[in-house]
Motif scaffolding. Sequence first.
Motif, PDB file in Angstrom:
ATOM      1  N   THR A 100     -12.372  30.266 -46.969  1.00 52.49           N
ATOM      2  CA  THR A 100     -13.151  31.397 -47.578  1.00 52.49           C
ATOM      3  C   THR A 100     -14.619  30.866 -46.967  1.00 52.49           C
ATOM      4  N   SER A 101     -15.428  32.198 -47.137  1.00 49.92           N
ATOM      5  CA  SER A 101     -16.592  32.395 -46.611  1.00 49.92           C
ATOM      6  C   SER A 101     -17.710  31.039 -46.956  1.00 49.92           C
ATOM      7  N   SER A 102     -17.409  30.459 -48.194  1.00 56.62           N
ATOM      8  CA  SER A 102     -18.154  29.528 -48.701  1.00 56.62           C
ATOM      9  C   SER A 102     -17.829  28.019 -47.847  1.00 56.62           C
ATOM     10  N   MET A 103     -16.816  28.031 -47.315  1.00 54.72           N
ATOM     11  CA  MET A 103     -16.492  26.617 -46.651  1.00 54.72           C
ATOM     12  C   MET A 103     -17.497  26.452 -45.337  1.00 54.72           C
ATOM     13  N   ASP A 104     -17.587  25.227 -45.105  1.00 49.69           N
ATOM     14  CA  ASP A 104     -18.130  24.691 -43.812  1.00 49.69           C
ATOM     15  C   ASP A 104     -17.337  25.224 -42.350  1.00 49.69           C
ATOM     16  N   VAL A 105     -17.832  24.957 -41.344  1.00 46.84           N
ATOM     17  CA  VAL A 105     -17.099  25.477 -40.176  1.00 46.84           C
ATOM     18  C   VAL A 105     -16.094  24.325 -40.045  1.00 46.84           C
ATOM     19  N   GLY A 106     -14.746  24.645 -39.592  1.00 44.90           N
ATOM     20  CA  GLY A 106     -13.834  23.626 -39.581  1.00 44.90           C
ATOM     21  C   GLY A 106     -13.029  23.324 -41.032  1.00 44.90           C
ATOM     22  N   GLN A 107     -13.625  23.688 -42.047  1.00 50.90           N
ATOM     23  CA  GLN A 107     -12.982  23.376 -43.321  1.00 50.90           C
ATOM     24  C   GLN A 107     -11.874  24.059 -43.862  1.00 50.90           C
ATOM     25  N   VAL A 108     -10.955  23.732 -44.474  1.00 51.77           N
ATOM     26  CA  VAL A 108      -9.712  24.555 -44.773  1.00 51.77           C
ATOM     27  C   VAL A 108      -9.572  24.025 -46.141  1.00 51.77           C
ATOM     28  N   GLY A 109      -8.882  24.845 -46.855  1.00 53.82           N
ATOM     29  CA  GLY A 109      -8.173  24.444 -48.144  1.00 53.82           C
ATOM     30  C   GLY A 109      -6.554  24.783 -48.018  1.00 53.82           C
ATOM     31  N   PHE A 110      -5.917  25.008 -49.109  1.00 51.03           N
ATOM     32  CA  PHE A 110      -4.565  25.258 -49.448  1.00 51.03           C
ATOM     33  C   PHE A 110      -4.111  26.155 -50.300  1.00 51.03           C
ATOM     34  N   HIS A 111      -3.406  27.131 -49.942  1.00 52.96           N
ATOM     35  CA  HIS A 111      -3.113  28.514 -50.912  1.00 52.96           C
ATOM     36  C   HIS A 111      -2.134  27.638 -51.844  1.00 52.96           C
ATOM     37  N   ASN A 112      -1.146  26.735 -51.408  1.00 51.76           N
ATOM     38  CA  ASN A 112      -0.124  26.231 -52.271  1.00 51.76           C
ATOM     39  C   ASN A 112       0.056  24.739 -52.037  1.00 51.76           C
ATOM     40  N   PRO A 113      -0.410  23.987 -52.932  1.00 52.66           N
ATOM     41  CA  PRO A 113      -0.562  22.435 -52.541  1.00 52.66           C
ATOM     42  C   PRO A 113       0.923  21.981 -52.413  1.00 52.66           C
ATOM     43  N   LYS A 114       1.752  22.469 -53.051  1.00 58.52           N
ATOM     44  CA  LYS A 114       3.295  21.926 -53.102  1.00 58.52           C
ATOM     45  C   LYS A 114       3.793  22.257 -51.569  1.00 58.52           C
ATOM     46  N   LEU A 115       3.286  23.026 -50.657  1.00 56.79           N
ATOM     47  CA  LEU A 115       3.637  23.058 -49.246  1.00 56.79           C
ATOM     48  C   LEU A 115       3.050  22.067 -48.513  1.00 56.79           C
ATOM     49  N   VAL A 116       2.379  21.351 -49.011  1.00 58.79           N
ATOM     50  CA  VAL A 116       1.581  20.042 -48.206  1.00 58.79           C
ATOM     51  C   VAL A 116       2.556  18.923 -48.288  1.00 58.79           C
ATOM     52  N   ARG A 117       2.673  18.249 -47.132  1.00 62.68           N
ATOM     53  CA  ARG A 117       3.428  16.996 -46.951  1.00 62.68           C
ATOM     54  C   ARG A 117       2.573  15.810 -46.444  1.00 62.68           C
ATOM     55  N   THR A 118       3.021  14.760 -46.614  1.00 61.78           N
ATOM     56  CA  THR A 118       2.239  13.520 -46.282  1.00 61.78           C
ATOM     57  C   THR A 118       3.134  12.522 -45.465  1.00 61.78           C
ATOM     58  N   ILE A 119       2.309  12.085 -44.492  1.00 62.08           N
ATOM     59  CA  ILE A 119       3.220  10.819 -43.800  1.00 62.08           C
ATOM     60  C   ILE A 119       2.270   9.787 -43.595  1.00 62.08           C
ATOM     61  N   ARG A 120       2.699   8.521 -43.972  1.00 61.38           N
ATOM     62  CA  ARG A 120       2.037   7.319 -43.847  1.00 61.38           C
ATOM     63  C   ARG A 120       2.056   6.899 -42.497  1.00 61.38           C
ATOM     64  N   VAL A 121       0.927   6.495 -41.948  1.00 58.10           N
ATOM     65  CA  VAL A 121       0.374   5.827 -40.556  1.00 58.10           C
ATOM     66  C   VAL A 121       0.127   4.513 -40.717  1.00 58.10           C
ATOM     67  N   GLU A 122       0.968   3.555 -40.365  1.00 57.31           N
ATOM     68  CA  GLU A 122       0.613   2.210 -40.647  1.00 57.31           C
ATOM     69  C   GLU A 122      -0.501   1.682 -39.552  1.00 57.31           C
ATOM     70  N   LYS A 123      -0.173   2.014 -38.450  1.00 54.56           N
ATOM     71  CA  LYS A 123      -1.334   1.742 -37.408  1.00 54.56           C
ATOM     72  C   LYS A 123      -1.080   2.259 -36.223  1.00 54.56           C
ATOM     73  N   ARG A 124      -2.000   2.329 -35.126  1.00 52.57           N
ATOM     74  CA  ARG A 124      -1.962   3.317 -33.796  1.00 52.57           C
ATOM     75  C   ARG A 124      -0.909   2.723 -32.990  1.00 52.57           C
ATOM     76  N   ILE A 125       0.070   3.559 -32.589  1.00 50.15           N
ATOM     77  CA  ILE A 125       0.997   3.072 -31.514  1.00 50.15           C
ATOM     78  C   ILE A 125       0.595   3.588 -30.115  1.00 50.15           C
ATOM     79  N   ASN A 126       0.043   2.433 -29.195  1.00 47.10           N
ATOM     80  CA  ASN A 126      -0.554   3.089 -28.062  1.00 47.10           C
ATOM     81  C   ASN A 126       0.480   3.558 -27.259  1.00 47.10           C
ATOM     82  N   GLU A 127       1.349   3.290 -27.391  1.00 51.92           N
ATOM     83  CA  GLU A 127       2.644   3.814 -26.584  1.00 51.92           C
ATOM     84  C   GLU A 127       2.904   5.219 -26.720  1.00 51.92           C
ATOM     85  N   ILE A 128       2.834   5.764 -27.909  1.00 50.38           N
ATOM     86  CA  ILE A 128       2.909   7.187 -28.224  1.00 50.38           C
ATOM     87  C   ILE A 128       1.669   7.913 -27.880  1.00 50.38           C
TER      88      ILE A 128
END
Length: 215
Positions: A100-128
């Motif tokens: 929306t026009s009121s958001m800062d540069v680079g900021q976003v929201g979601f139309h449908n929160p149910k379409l948002v997924r989450t993945i837990r990252v325990e630590k940085r894996i330098n190999e990847i």
Amino acid sequence: MVFYFKATPEVGDYTIYMGIDKFENEELIRYGIPEDVWFHVDKLSSAHVYLRMHKGQTIDNISQPVLDDCAQLVKANSIQGNKINNIDVVYTPWSNLRKTSSMDVGQVGFHNPKLVRTIRVEKRINEIVNRLNKTKVERKPDLKAEREAINAAERAQIKAQGREKKRREELERLEKERQAEIRSYKGFMVAEKMTSNKDIASGSKSAQEIEDDFM
């Protein structure tokens, strides 16, 4: 400037990309396509990372190695997130991003929160992270032109599919007409041309008539 990476080759040809800063992120948000999936560290500042899925693929059938690549790249490009363990990375289809026009540069929201997924990252894996960085390519693409080219190709494909559908329908129509003509011809042969035993009997002279003719 946009940075492009290649996911682990064992899972297929996947491109991962991200903008150089928040202003570039605005362009990526504006000119994404339906196959793009957006990744970001939850509740912390980070790069906006995108995965370009294959045609027909959905957010729920992305393989775990590809998810790990995207999540590790997001973490590695978060000033705060790169320093701590056990962070969450959220991801959602590009089409679900709301701006929306009121958001800062680079900021976003979601139309449908149910379409948002989450993945837990325990630590940085330098190999990847190191493997991804070895595939890194910097380009300054014309994102608008790329989007228009993709849209044009999709429209051409839809038109071609429409023409093929009409061609099949016309062939089916002609075949139905041909079959109907064959059935009609067979019926005509039976009704008009064939002579029944009754007809033969009624048209034959009796023995008495033959004898009378002979006499």
